[in-house]
Motif scaffolding. Structure first.
Motif, PDB file in Angstrom:
ATOM      1  N   TYR A 104     -20.717 -32.144  35.675  1.00 38.24           N
ATOM      2  CA  TYR A 104     -19.702 -33.100  36.125  1.00 38.24           C
ATOM      3  C   TYR A 104     -20.401 -34.338  36.662  1.00 38.24           C
ATOM      4  CZ  TYR A 104     -16.781 -28.945  36.136  1.00 38.24           C
ATOM      5  OH  TYR A 104     -16.120 -27.811  35.764  1.00 38.24           O
ATOM      6  N   GLU A 105     -19.731 -35.465  36.566  1.00 35.33           N
ATOM      7  CA  GLU A 105     -20.213 -36.641  37.263  1.00 35.33           C
ATOM      8  C   GLU A 105     -19.213 -36.934  38.370  1.00 35.33           C
ATOM      9  OE1 GLU A 105     -22.612 -39.704  35.449  1.00 35.33           O
ATOM     10  OE2 GLU A 105     -20.807 -40.949  35.618  1.00 35.33           O
ATOM     11  N   THR A 106     -19.663 -36.832  39.612  1.00 37.06           N
ATOM     12  CA  THR A 106     -18.715 -37.014  40.711  1.00 37.06           C
ATOM     13  C   THR A 106     -18.538 -38.495  41.014  1.00 37.06           C
ATOM     14  OG1 THR A 106     -20.502 -36.641  42.265  1.00 37.06           O
ATOM     15  CG2 THR A 106     -19.027 -34.781  41.847  1.00 37.06           C
ATOM     16  N   GLU A 107     -17.309 -38.818  41.418  1.00 37.94           N
ATOM     17  CA  GLU A 107     -17.001 -40.205  41.770  1.00 37.94           C
ATOM     18  C   GLU A 107     -16.532 -40.251  43.214  1.00 37.94           C
ATOM     19  OE1 GLU A 107     -14.422 -41.699  38.573  1.00 37.94           O
ATOM     20  OE2 GLU A 107     -15.513 -40.379  37.239  1.00 37.94           O
ATOM     21  N   LYS A 108     -15.500 -41.015  43.478  1.00 45.01           N
ATOM     22  CA  LYS A 108     -15.092 -41.218  44.871  1.00 45.01           C
ATOM     23  C   LYS A 108     -14.411 -39.980  45.479  1.00 45.01           C
ATOM     24  CE  LYS A 108     -10.825 -43.085  43.189  1.00 45.01           C
ATOM     25  NZ  LYS A 108      -9.857 -44.061  43.044  1.00 45.01           N
ATOM     26  N   THR A 109     -14.336 -39.984  46.810  1.00 46.34           N
ATOM     27  CA  THR A 109     -13.584 -38.952  47.513  1.00 46.34           C
ATOM     28  C   THR A 109     -12.105 -39.316  47.435  1.00 46.34           C
ATOM     29  OG1 THR A 109     -15.413 -38.587  48.999  1.00 46.34           O
ATOM     30  CG2 THR A 109     -13.269 -37.849  49.779  1.00 46.34           C
ATOM     31  N   ILE A 110     -11.276 -38.360  47.016  1.00 51.57           N
ATOM     32  CA  ILE A 110      -9.851 -38.688  46.863  1.00 51.57           C
ATOM     33  C   ILE A 110      -8.987 -37.998  47.899  1.00 51.57           C
ATOM     34  CG2 ILE A 110      -9.759 -39.436  44.473  1.00 51.57           C
ATOM     35  CD1 ILE A 110      -9.160 -36.550  43.671  1.00 51.57           C
ATOM     36  N   GLY A 111      -9.581 -37.167  48.718  1.00 48.25           N
ATOM     37  CA  GLY A 111      -8.776 -36.509  49.752  1.00 48.25           C
ATOM     38  C   GLY A 111      -9.643 -35.692  50.688  1.00 48.25           C
ATOM     39  N   CYS A 112      -9.142 -35.483  51.873  1.00 48.78           N
ATOM     40  CA  CYS A 112      -9.846 -34.643  52.848  1.00 48.78           C
ATOM     41  C   CYS A 112      -8.828 -33.692  53.442  1.00 48.78           C
ATOM     42  CB  CYS A 112     -10.406 -35.487  53.980  1.00 48.78           C
ATOM     43  SG  CYS A 112     -11.731 -36.545  53.482  1.00 48.78           S
ATOM     44  N   GLY A 113      -9.227 -32.466  53.606  1.00 51.20           N
ATOM     45  CA  GLY A 113      -8.350 -31.511  54.275  1.00 51.20           C
ATOM     46  C   GLY A 113      -9.058 -31.008  55.521  1.00 51.20           C
ATOM     47  N   GLY A 114      -8.545 -29.922  56.071  1.00 49.85           N
ATOM     48  CA  GLY A 114      -9.139 -29.351  57.263  1.00 49.85           C
ATOM     49  C   GLY A 114     -10.612 -29.019  57.058  1.00 49.85           C
ATOM     50  N   PHE A 115     -10.906 -28.345  55.949  1.00 46.37           N
ATOM     51  CA  PHE A 115     -12.290 -27.907  55.695  1.00 46.37           C
ATOM     52  C   PHE A 115     -12.827 -28.456  54.387  1.00 46.37           C
ATOM     53  CE2 PHE A 115      -9.914 -24.344  57.622  1.00 46.37           C
ATOM     54  CZ  PHE A 115     -10.473 -24.429  58.886  1.00 46.37           C
ATOM     55  N   ALA A 116     -12.033 -29.234  53.719  1.00 51.71           N
ATOM     56  CA  ALA A 116     -12.424 -29.601  52.359  1.00 51.71           C
ATOM     57  C   ALA A 116     -12.474 -31.095  52.152  1.00 51.71           C
ATOM     58  CB  ALA A 116     -11.429 -28.999  51.376  1.00 51.71           C
ATOM     59  N   LYS A 117     -13.332 -31.447  51.224  1.00 49.52           N
ATOM     60  CA  LYS A 117     -13.384 -32.827  50.756  1.00 49.52           C
ATOM     61  C   LYS A 117     -13.032 -32.723  49.279  1.00 49.52           C
ATOM     62  CE  LYS A 117     -16.729 -35.936  52.004  1.00 49.52           C
ATOM     63  NZ  LYS A 117     -18.093 -36.411  52.071  1.00 49.52           N
ATOM     64  N   VAL A 118     -12.191 -33.593  48.783  1.00 44.19           N
ATOM     65  CA  VAL A 118     -11.840 -33.514  47.365  1.00 44.19           C
ATOM     66  C   VAL A 118     -12.382 -34.748  46.650  1.00 44.19           C
ATOM     67  CG1 VAL A 118      -9.966 -33.254  45.693  1.00 44.19           C
ATOM     68  CG2 VAL A 118      -9.768 -32.190  47.946  1.00 44.19           C
ATOM     69  N   LYS A 119     -13.166 -34.502  45.597  1.00 44.64           N
ATOM     70  CA  LYS A 119     -13.804 -35.601  44.862  1.00 44.64           C
ATOM     71  C   LYS A 119     -13.208 -35.725  43.471  1.00 44.64           C
ATOM     72  CE  LYS A 119     -17.674 -36.818  47.180  1.00 44.64           C
ATOM     73  NZ  LYS A 119     -18.038 -38.218  47.279  1.00 44.64           N
ATOM     74  N   LEU A 120     -13.100 -36.942  43.015  1.00 43.11           N
ATOM     75  CA  LEU A 120     -12.742 -37.180  41.624  1.00 43.11           C
ATOM     76  C   LEU A 120     -14.017 -37.002  40.814  1.00 43.11           C
ATOM     77  CD1 LEU A 120     -10.776 -38.266  39.452  1.00 43.11           C
ATOM     78  CD2 LEU A 120     -11.487 -40.551  40.074  1.00 43.11           C
ATOM     79  N   ALA A 121     -13.939 -36.409  39.641  1.00 42.56           N
ATOM     80  CA  ALA A 121     -15.143 -36.212  38.827  1.00 42.56           C
ATOM     81  C   ALA A 121     -14.780 -36.253  37.344  1.00 42.56           C
ATOM     82  CB  ALA A 121     -15.792 -34.880  39.177  1.00 42.56           C
ATOM     83  N   THR A 122     -15.799 -36.446  36.524  1.00 40.07           N
ATOM     84  CA  THR A 122     -15.611 -36.364  35.076  1.00 40.07           C
ATOM     85  C   THR A 122     -16.275 -35.090  34.576  1.00 40.07           C
ATOM     86  OG1 THR A 122     -15.650 -38.757  34.895  1.00 40.07           O
ATOM     87  CG2 THR A 122     -16.059 -37.537  32.878  1.00 40.07           C
ATOM     88  N   HIS A 123     -15.535 -34.329  33.813  1.00 38.31           N
ATOM     89  CA  HIS A 123     -16.085 -33.127  33.180  1.00 38.31           C
ATOM     90  C   HIS A 123     -16.837 -33.615  31.947  1.00 38.31           C
ATOM     91  CE1 HIS A 123     -15.586 -29.792  30.187  1.00 38.31           C
ATOM     92  NE2 HIS A 123     -15.989 -29.088  31.223  1.00 38.31           N
ATOM     93  N   LEU A 124     -18.145 -33.448  31.975  1.00 40.31           N
ATOM     94  CA  LEU A 124     -18.958 -34.153  30.986  1.00 40.31           C
ATOM     95  C   LEU A 124     -18.771 -33.672  29.546  1.00 40.31           C
ATOM     96  CD1 LEU A 124     -22.216 -34.733  33.052  1.00 40.31           C
ATOM     97  CD2 LEU A 124     -20.362 -36.316  32.571  1.00 40.31           C
ATOM     98  N   ALA A 125     -18.479 -32.421  29.342  1.00 40.43           N
ATOM     99  CA  ALA A 125     -18.349 -31.937  27.965  1.00 40.43           C
ATOM    100  C   ALA A 125     -17.115 -32.492  27.257  1.00 40.43           C
ATOM    101  CB  ALA A 125     -18.335 -30.414  27.931  1.00 40.43           C
ATOM    102  N   THR A 126     -16.051 -32.785  28.024  1.00 45.36           N
ATOM    103  CA  THR A 126     -14.835 -33.328  27.385  1.00 45.36           C
ATOM    104  C   THR A 126     -14.565 -34.783  27.765  1.00 45.36           C
ATOM    105  OG1 THR A 126     -13.507 -32.536  29.230  1.00 45.36           O
ATOM    106  CG2 THR A 126     -13.636 -31.089  27.299  1.00 45.36           C
ATOM    107  N   GLY A 127     -15.202 -35.256  28.850  1.00 45.21           N
ATOM    108  CA  GLY A 127     -14.933 -36.615  29.333  1.00 45.21           C
ATOM    109  C   GLY A 127     -13.626 -36.684  30.120  1.00 45.21           C
ATOM    110  N   GLU A 128     -13.007 -35.546  30.413  1.00 44.50           N
ATOM    111  CA  GLU A 128     -11.727 -35.534  31.129  1.00 44.50           C
ATOM    112  C   GLU A 128     -11.947 -35.606  32.640  1.00 44.50           C
ATOM    113  OE1 GLU A 128      -8.361 -34.910  29.704  1.00 44.50           O
ATOM    114  OE2 GLU A 128      -9.475 -35.687  28.005  1.00 44.50           O
TER     115      GLU A 128
END
Ligand SMILES: Nc1ncnc2c1ncn2[C@@H]1O[C@H](COP(=O)(O)OP(=O)(O)OP(=O)(O)O)[C@@H](O)[C@H]1O
Length: 600
Positions: free
Chosen positions: A11-35
């Motif tokens: 995966y190629e990780t990009e910006k942080t798109i959300g934070c929860g109590g214990f979690a950080k959520v990152k936007l990423a690209t799945h490299l094999a499909t580009g999705e």
């Protein structure tokens, strides 16, 4: 960052798109499909006693397959973190929708609420209760489909849904009276109550039960008294009342909601909650993968049907999404990997929190990069794919140490030098490949002058306009200065980084239960052509005084809002302030005087 090494090449990780109590959520690209995917990164140390909740959440997510439940794709566990790869919901939280419109129309609410009922009825049919239903846990994808997230508090009673639960949990404002009283309760019934609060929030734009003081809030919930605004229809009031029944046994059942007249009005069909099973694998997707990986279709099918939630699972599911959308099925050699995709068989010690076992797994071995200068992934080199395969290599990103490497049938595997242990051979190979990839990446990546970083706002494209309001000021520096001054006057302190303001405030500021933190980013908006742009920018037009000519001739400076943490209703107040500022404050760009002063 070291902790993301495990994602390298996958995966190629990009910006942080959300934070929860214990979690950080990152936007990423799945490299094999580009999705695009979302990766929820959870730090085990921070979770402490709540660690078992992840296991529960993952067990639940692995079971679900529903159009209105955020799809799990892959789970990676390391010693320190969980990386949960999920469907990316680019449309933001349902809450943002309420914020933007203040409240939704009955027909828009119906469309959303039907999807919520469908997802919840599905969960219940599988024996799960969500227990944390609220608009912040409902996201939207780019087609405005609702996706339920955050199953950290879900429960699956051993004796089925007819067995009572005892743990009080969830957000106080959405909690049913029996939860507040600390009584035993039924999962279905507390979910229906929370859905009643949620429907009220959609139609009215505020909460039915609300108070700064928690004890007063609890009293209000236990009394079951709430205001019924005159602007909502009689039928809506009746439906909300049937869900907000303080006596749980008198509360409407989810099975009754499915074909309730309010939900079927103008649609006629009852809500469908049943969904495809994950048993039947799509032949074309399996074939595409097997061809690309150059392995036998049946063995791949066998492996995929085990649902290991590994890189093959995510690749299959993303291909399936592409097929459903009518897009071509294609796979790219991953950008940081190796040139020839080869599948090898390896024995790995795969441990999950509650399940330690050794099993043989097949994995992608990656191929070197086709990373274009713009960061796009290019089509695989067909000729290269026909060439003899490169040595099979172990997946370095594997979080679990591999024990033994055996070639897949017919796969030539480089025998390590006698003096080398397999792992040192691997290190040597990886080292040299990584070095050349590094060079290649440097050669391909256009150099960014250092001083350009953060020196100007980012440019959004037409597709990227959710939670954005425009200003008529053309000077981003002026906008950010005035915005932070305006918010400061309201008692909200912000820190600035580049063109982003991070703000947070304590509950006292807006006299609410929780505090909240948020981010406001100044950005450039494109020269939006009308009328095509009307859909994504409806809210922009609503909240700004614009004219068609100025949109067409020039770009705009906009403000993108994002709740980071905490109470959404506090955040709603901040957004209202920001929208008020953008509506009235930035109209006159010519005057360099304090453009916000009058409105704050
Ligand atoms: N699949 C996704 N796509 C886009 N954004 C997401 C996705 N999952 C989560 N987010 C964003 O990240 C935020 C935090 O995610 P989530 O609620 O799952 O974390 P959490 O730690 O369980 O949160 P909480 O502390 O509220 O329980 C969400 O509110 C949402 O804005």
């Amino acid at each position: 960052m070291v902790k993301f090494n495990v994602l390298k090449g996958l995966y190629e990780t990009e910006k942080t798109i959300g934070c929860g109590g214990f979690a950080k959520v990152k936007l990423a690209t799945h490299l094999a499909t580009g999705e695009k995917v979302a990766i929820k990164i959870m730090d085990k140390k921070m979770m402490g006693d709540d660690l078992h909740r992840v296991t529960l959440e993952l067990d639940a997510l692995k079971t679900f397959r529903h159009d209105n439940i955020c799809q799990l794709y892959q789970v990676i566990e390391t010693e320190t973190h969980f990386f949960i790869v999920m469907e990316y919901c680019s449309g933001g939280e349902l809450f943002d929708h309420i914020v933007e419109k203040n409240r939704l129309t009955e027909s828009e609410s119906r469309g959303f609420f039907r999807q919520i009922v469908s997802a919840v009825a599905y969960l219940h049919s599988l024996g799960y209760a969500h227990r944390d239903l609220k608009p912040e846990n409902v996201l939207l994808d780019k087609h405005q489909n609702l996706k339920l997230i955050d199953f950290g508090l879900c429960a699956k009673p051993d004796g089925g849904m007819q067995s009572p639960l005892f743990t009080s949990c969830g957000s106080p404002t959405y909690a049913a009276p029996e939860l507040i009283l600390g009584q035993q309760y039924f999962g279905q019934e507390v979910d229906v109550w929370a859905m009643g609060v949620l429907l009220y929030a959609l139609l009215v734009g505020s909460l039915p039960f609300d108070d700064l003081n928690v004890n007063n809030l609890y009293k209000k919930i236990l009394n079951g008294h709430y205001e019924e605004p005159a602007f909502i229809s009689k039928e809506s009031k009746k439906l909300i009342r049937s869900m907000l029944q303080i006596e749980p046994s008198k509360r409407i059942k989810i099975s009754q909601l499915l074909n309730h007249p309010w939900l079927t009005l103008g649609i006629f069909d009852p809500v469908n909650y049943k969904t495809k099973t994950k048993k039947d694998l799509d032949r074309t997707c399996v074939q595409t993968m097997s061809k690309f990986m150059n392995i036998d279709e049946n063995s791949l099918k066998l492996e995929l049907s085990e649902w290991l939630w590994d890189y093959n699972t995510v690749t299959y599911l993303l291909l399936l999404n592409r097929k459903t959308r009518g897009q071509s099925l294609r796979l790219y050699p991953a950008a940081y990997g190796w040139k020839f995709p080869v599948l090898v068989e390896l024995t790995a010690n795969h441990s999950t929190p509650n399940n330690k076992q050794t099993r043989t797994r097949r994995k992608f071995v990656r191929s070197p990069g086709y990373l274009s200068p713009t960061g796009q992934f290019l089509e695989p080199d067909r000729k290269a794919l026909k060439r003899p395969r490169s040595p099979a290599l172990l997946d370095e990103a594997s979080p679990v140490p591999s024990k033994k490497l055996t070639p897949a049938k017919g796969t030539p595997l480089k025998t390590p030098d006698r003096n080398e242990t397999p792992s040192s051979a691997r290190k040597l190979l990886l080292g040299s490949i990584e070095r050349s990839l590094h060079k290649m990446r440097h050669a391909l990546t256009p150099k960014k002058p250092l001083d350009s970083i953060n020196n100007s706002p980012i440019m959004l494209n037409n597709k990227n306009l959710c939670n954005v309001s425009t200003t008529q000021c053309k000077d981003p520096e002026l906008v950010i200065t005035e915005l932070s001054r305006g918010l400061e006057k309201k008692g909200i302190n912000c820190t600035r980084k580049g063109f982003t303001l991070k703000g947070s405030f304590e509950p006292a500021v807006f006299h609410r239960l929780g505090g909240c933190s948020f981010e406001l980013e100044i950005c450039f908006l494109p020269n939006l052509g009308l009328p095509d742009c009307l859909t994504p920018t409806k809210s922009i037009l609503k909240h700004s005084i614009l004219n068609k000519e100025s949109i067409e001739s020039n770009g705009f400076v906009g403000i993108r809002r994002k709740r980071l943490k905490g109470d959404s209703w506090c955040y709603k107040k901040v957004c209202e302030q920001v929208l008020a500022l953008t509506c009235t404050g930035f109209i006159n760009n010519n005057s360099k005087e304090s453009v916000l002063e009058s409105s704050v």
